[in-house]
Every structure is written in structure tokens, then in C-alpha cells.
Design an enzyme around this catalytic site. Structure first.
Site, mmCIF file in Angstrom:
data_model
loop_
_atom_site.group_PDB
_atom_site.id
_atom_site.type_symbol
_atom_site.label_atom_id
_atom_site.label_comp_id
_atom_site.label_asym_id
_atom_site.label_seq_id
_atom_site.Cartn_x
_atom_site.Cartn_y
_atom_site.Cartn_z
ATOM 1 N N TRP A 1 30.103 29.884 40.428
ATOM 2 C CA TRP A 1 30.663 29.504 39.131
ATOM 3 C C TRP A 1 31.714 30.505 38.678
ATOM 4 C CZ3 TRP A 1 30.142 24.676 38.061
ATOM 5 C CH2 TRP A 1 29.018 23.983 38.524
ATOM 6 N N ASP B 1 30.233 34.458 30.674
ATOM 7 C CA ASP B 1 29.520 33.204 30.884
ATOM 8 C C ASP B 1 28.032 33.533 31.015
ATOM 9 O OD1 ASP B 1 28.355 30.881 31.762
ATOM 10 O OD2 ASP B 1 29.671 30.585 33.482
ATOM 11 N N LYS C 1 19.823 25.217 30.355
ATOM 12 C CA LYS C 1 18.873 26.140 30.989
ATOM 13 C C LYS C 1 17.911 26.691 29.932
ATOM 14 C CE LYS C 1 22.426 26.457 34.276
ATOM 15 N NZ LYS C 1 22.005 26.103 35.616
#
Lengths: 354, 354
Positions: free
Chosen positions: B99, B166, B190
Site C-alpha cells: 500500500w 496512513d 479494520k
């Protein structure tokens, strides 16, 4: 408690859809997991995407030239994604209301916009069918239903360039020849599902040959290549949309849904027209079957009318904050009984105050 | 049915959050309406936004220099929004995983990216702390937890330029001095809520002086001006995040959550280290407390191990499709008991096959 929900969006959903969605939040498909806890790459979810896609194509009578995407960011992100992907130099737009105008503003950031008709001078109460679409344009953009003022396009133009249509507030509410559109988009929170998801239905062959370096999330091609799971999609809203589409199919599809919607709208417009205290300002050919706007002829009765409907558990009847007055959003899931109930209140109000 | 949910995301949520969310889908706050049917401009929803904002600031110990946004499009849209709003010429990025690398790819569409450290050659099993951040950069970007390979940054650099992080897969899982970050973002699926919502926490003063004509949905300023309701947000996911934040507060806040997470992670890593059949490939200083990856030393035992855990209602233990092996995601809501249960299975497997 029985509530009559005239919210403009997020708005009423079919009772059985809500019930099944709630069950799945507790225990999805008897898996022991919540629908909120399943992987977007699980077989279960891929099955949901597949079924939802199938149902959309079936209900709209679309063939495999079309691809369906389940995105985020609402119609607002589409206002930018469309020119990002599809505008080379110039596109034609109809200015038929607040959201249509927002789409124009965003497109202007990417190229030239020619406004082919604007209803602004008539306060958006009228949509012309008398405009010319030059065929050297990249596409033609329109808004099928204008939620705020309460107008609806009944006729779409014939043109050789791609027609792009924002159907956020009337998708799945009527029959249309959907093949006339090259791209249809709709945010989910009116006739489809919970908020936070946008359905994009597009002819694959229109896809942009123009811009490079499009941000991945803004690039339709990336989403198509990844079957709407470039990243984690709104699993719950996609699942709930599948439930709504099944409900639509079980109701008899769009032709029966349309008949019910026409009946509800006619009853309400008839009441507004014959009631001494109310008026609707929309050109009769453009009255929306989804959002019925109306005003008190004498504004000083507002307090009394508000008191009356509010005590009867009617909600969402306030007009949009830009317009005032009243707006009854009568989407697919709103029962005829709620419309009849509102009409009773309006009649009672007339008896008392006329 | 008791299921042990090790999904990497969407993933397990606290039981009481799921239960309350489901109740609200049926009847929100005793209103007679579903949470899916309330207006995003209703007092009820404005109250949810306000409470959620308050809880985030309280839990992270942030003052009014920070503003909180509830957006759509996941971390992926943030990968573009960040450079769109904040990059003038050059930014520094850490390449610590899949990511992180995607964030770099997107940023390159907007300007120059200097990769200050890349773990790629070591298969992302290690994160250096030995890199220099030139202070002429627009910002420094890092990924606090790398979900796929299972690494976590334990130390963040000191620098005078804005740090952007992030935190999608470890937000609300540990105490940190959150004021060191100028912008934190995290997709909800999450540790927060249902998928389809992204929380952005930003210092107001960093906002872009650079680009004009940013598409509205990509423009942080537009969202701030509109208090996250530029258009219809993901009402349900924001509501559910409020429930989770209340749960975090009731658990004793981040310091107690962190202790529980450390305990779960330690138990599992200890087992992997002492079990003859498994190994973890991550540098010990960088082992993630959220995603514990492990591999069979002898790959031919895979079928046997899979059979064993699958019949015990353990789900989501497969490693990411790019890596293979196993990954136990042990987010906040995963009970200690599920970790202990997995360890029992691993021990039993060792007894049988070692």
C-alpha cells in the site's frame, strides 16, 4: 411506532430489505459473522457483486456491452470522474437544477462546457426539450430527476454522441430504454440502498482515450479491471442494494414499480392542484414522480400546517433549505398509504383554514 | 456458532458494536426509522458527527488545531488527495509495503517523489529508521502498519516538515504522540467500522496553497467548509464508528487497548518462534501487533494444517494472495481467547507432525 418517511435521501427503504439487512449485520448467511466482518475478497462477497450486477442488467434490460461498477464518493465524485475520463475538449450539459449545475462546475475544471439549456431563469421549474446537441461534443450530460425543485425529464434527446445521465434520484423508478445511455450513475441513498455507494453503469466502448495519469480511484478502467474491488468497497451498501433489487424484481420489475409511482404521484399532485391552500410551481410536463414540491399560498399558515403534520409522525416534509416550502419524496419504497395519509392531513388543513 | 475471525479487513468488530448497529438498522434511537433512512442533515446525524469527532480527539488527545473528516474512497483516494492538496514540487515517501508503494505511484502523478527508504529488496520484512528527510520537501509520507507482510513502524522520525501517516490498519490500537502528525488517515474497515468510509485527521494549517481547480470531492477545504457533508456521507459507517469509539473509551482508552494488543501479539509470536513447524520472517523490531504473518517451514504440510484450523471455525488465516503462508489479523476487537485457541491448534499440529 408508524412513521411516514418523506425524506429526500437517505430515505425510506423497503421494510423487508431493512429487516434482512439488520439480520445480516448480526449473522450473515448463517456464517456466524456479521456482513460488516466478511472479506471483500471472500466467495460470499464475490457472489453478492455478481448477483447485484446480474439483477441490475436484468431489471434494466442491458446486455453485455455494459459494465457495472460499485464505487464511493457519491454523484459528486462522478461529476469529476466523468470529464476526467471522457472529456477531450468540450461537452454539452443541461442545467436543470442544483446538482446539474454542480456537475457543470466540476466539468469546467477539465475543459469547455456548453450549457445547452438552463432552467435557472425560471427557477428550474421547467426543462426544455428544444435544444440542439452539436455532434462534435465528447458527450451530453443530463440529470434525469432534480431532487431539490422536483422536476423530471420525461423525454431524452436523440443524438449520436454518448448520453450520460445522473439518475441518483429516480433510478429503478420507471421503465426507460436504458440502452440510449452510454453512462448512467446514481448514488445509492434514494431508491437503492444505504448511503456511501454509487452505482455506475457504462458502455465499455466509450472509455477515455484522452487523459493519462488519471488518479487510480478516478480511473474507470482501473475499477473495471478490478471488478469494483480495486480497494475495499462499501460491502454493506452493495449487499443491501442486492436486497432492494430482489425486492424490485419481486414487485414485478420496473413496469409495475412505475405504475405504483405514477399512482402515488398523481394522487398527490391532484390534491395539491385542487386544495385551495397549496400550489405546485413546476411545469406540468416536468413534474417529478419522485419529489413532489409544494408551497402554501399564504405563508403565514406555515406554523399551523407544520404543527399538524409533525404531530402525525410525518417526517422529512420540509422543502430543501434553498427553497423553503414543502417536498414529499415518494420513492419506490414509500407505501401508497403514506401518500394517502398525507393527503388526508392536507384536506383536513384545508377544511380548518381555508 | 462461535467463529474465530482473523480476517485482515473488513474484519472483526466488537460484539456489542455489531449488536447495537444491527438494532439501529431496525430502529434508530427509538425513532421508528432505520439508521439507513435518516437524513444526513438531521439533528440526529449532526449529533453523531459531533460525538464521533469529539471521541476521536479525546482518545487521541488532539486539540482544536486538528479537524476530522469522514470521507469515502478508502486510503486509495487519499493516495491522490494528499498530493493534489499538499504537494507543490517534491515529497518524501517510505516504501514499506504494497500500500505504501501504491501511495508512491499515485503521488508521482502530481510531482516528484523521493523514496527515502525502500524495504522492497528485503521483501518488506524490515523498516529502517536510518534515513534522512530533507527539509525542503512538501511533506513526509509513511504507512504505520503494513497489513500484507505484517510490519509496523515503532518509531517515527523527527522532522520540521509535515508528517503524513496512513494508519489504516493500526489506528486506535496503541498510544502515540499523535500531535507529531500533520495528517493521519485510515479506512474504516479494520479497527473502526464497516467498509466504505475513511477518517482523515488533519492540522488545519497545512492546507494547500498550491493547486487551484481541485475537483470538489478531492479538495480537503471543501469538505472542511461543509463539515464532511459536502454530499451524502456514509451515515451508517460513521454511526458505527461512533459506537466503536465509545467501546474503546469504555475499554479504558488506547493505553489499555495497547496492553491487550501487546499481550495477544506476544503470545502468538512466542508460539511461532518456539513451534518447530512455523516461522515468522519479519525483523523483530518491526513485527506488527495487528497482522501476524507466519509460514510453514515445510510447505508440504500445508494441506494438513489448513484442514485442522478450518474444521475449528477459524477463518481468514490465509496469507495475502501475493505472499501465501498465513496471517492472523488480531485487531482490537479480536478476543484473547481466539488467539489462545489458534495457539492451541498450532501446538496440536506440532505434536502431530513435528
Amino acid at each position: 411506532m408508524k412513521v411516514h418517511n418523506f425524506n429526500a435521501g437517505p430515505s425510506i427503504l423497503p421494510k423487508e430489505v431493512v429487516k434482512k439487512a439488520a439480520q445480516s449485520v448480526i449473522n450473515f448467511n448463517n456464517s456466524g459473522l456479521s456482513i460488516l466482518e466478511i472479506s471483500h475478497r471472500s466467495i460470499d462477497f464475490l457472489d453478492i457483486i455478481e448477483k447485484t450486477t446480474f439483477l441490475i442488467k436484468r431489471i434494466m434490460n442491458l446486455d453485455d456491452d455494459y459494465t457495472i461498477l460499485f464505487l464511493q464518493g457519491g454523484a459528486t465524485l462522478q461529476f469529476s470522474m466523468i470529464p476526467y475520463n471522457l472529456m477531450n475538449q468540450i461537452a454539452g450539459y443541461l442545467d436543470t437544477g442544483f446538482w446539474a449545475y454542480n456537475a457543470i462546475k466540476e466539468a469546467k475544471k477539465f475543459g469547455k462546457v456548453k450549457v445547452l439549456f438552463s432552467g435557472k431563469e425560471k427557477n428550474y421549474t421547467y426543462i426544455s426539450t428544444n435544444y440542439h446537441i452539436p455532434c462534435n461534443m465528447d458527450y451530453f450530460h443530463c440529470t434525469s430527476n432534480n431532487t431539490i425543485v422536483g422536476t423530471q425529464m420525461k423525454i431524452f434527446p436523440k443524438t449520436s454522441i454518448p448520453i450520460i445521465c445522473d439518475m441518483s434520484s429516480d433510478i429503478f423508478s420507471r421503465t426507460l430504454d436504458f440502452c440510449q445511455f452510454s453512462l448512467i450513475y446514481a448514488s445509492a441513498q434514494k431508491n437503492i440502498s444505504s448511503a456511501g455507494m454509487t452505482i455506475v453503469i457504462m458502455k465499455k466502448n466509450i472509455l477515455g482515450k484522452f487523459r493519462k495519469n488519471i488518479p487510480s480511484y478516478m480511473n474507470y478502467k482501473t475499477h473495471i479491471q478490478n471488478n469494483s474491488i480495486l480497494n475495499t468497497p462499501n460491502v454493506f451498501s452493495i449487499y443491501t442494494s442486492m436486497l432492494t433489487l430482489k425486492w424490485i424484481k419481486n414487485q414485478g420489475g420496473l413496469s409495475l414499480i412505475e405504475k405504483k409511482n405514477q399512482k402515488k404521484a398523481k394522487l398527490l399532485y391532484d390534491e395539491i392542484d385542487q386544495n385551495n391552500l397549496f400550489e405546485n410551481k413546476i411545469h406540468k410536463n416536468n413534474r417529478s414522480n419522485m419529489n413532489v414540491s409544494f408551497f402554501l399560498k399564504e405563508k403565514n399558515l406555515e406554523k399551523e400546517f407544520n404543527k399538524m403534520w409533525k404531530k402525525e409522525n410525518i417526517i422529512g416534509l420540509e422543502g430543501h433549505r434553498y427553497l423553503g416550502g414543502y417536498r414529499a419524496s415518494i420513492y419506490n419504497a414509500l407505501p401508497l398509504k403514506s401518500v394517502q395519509f398525507l393527503i388526508e392531513i392536507m384536506k383536513e388543513f384545508e377544511r380548518k383554514f381555508s
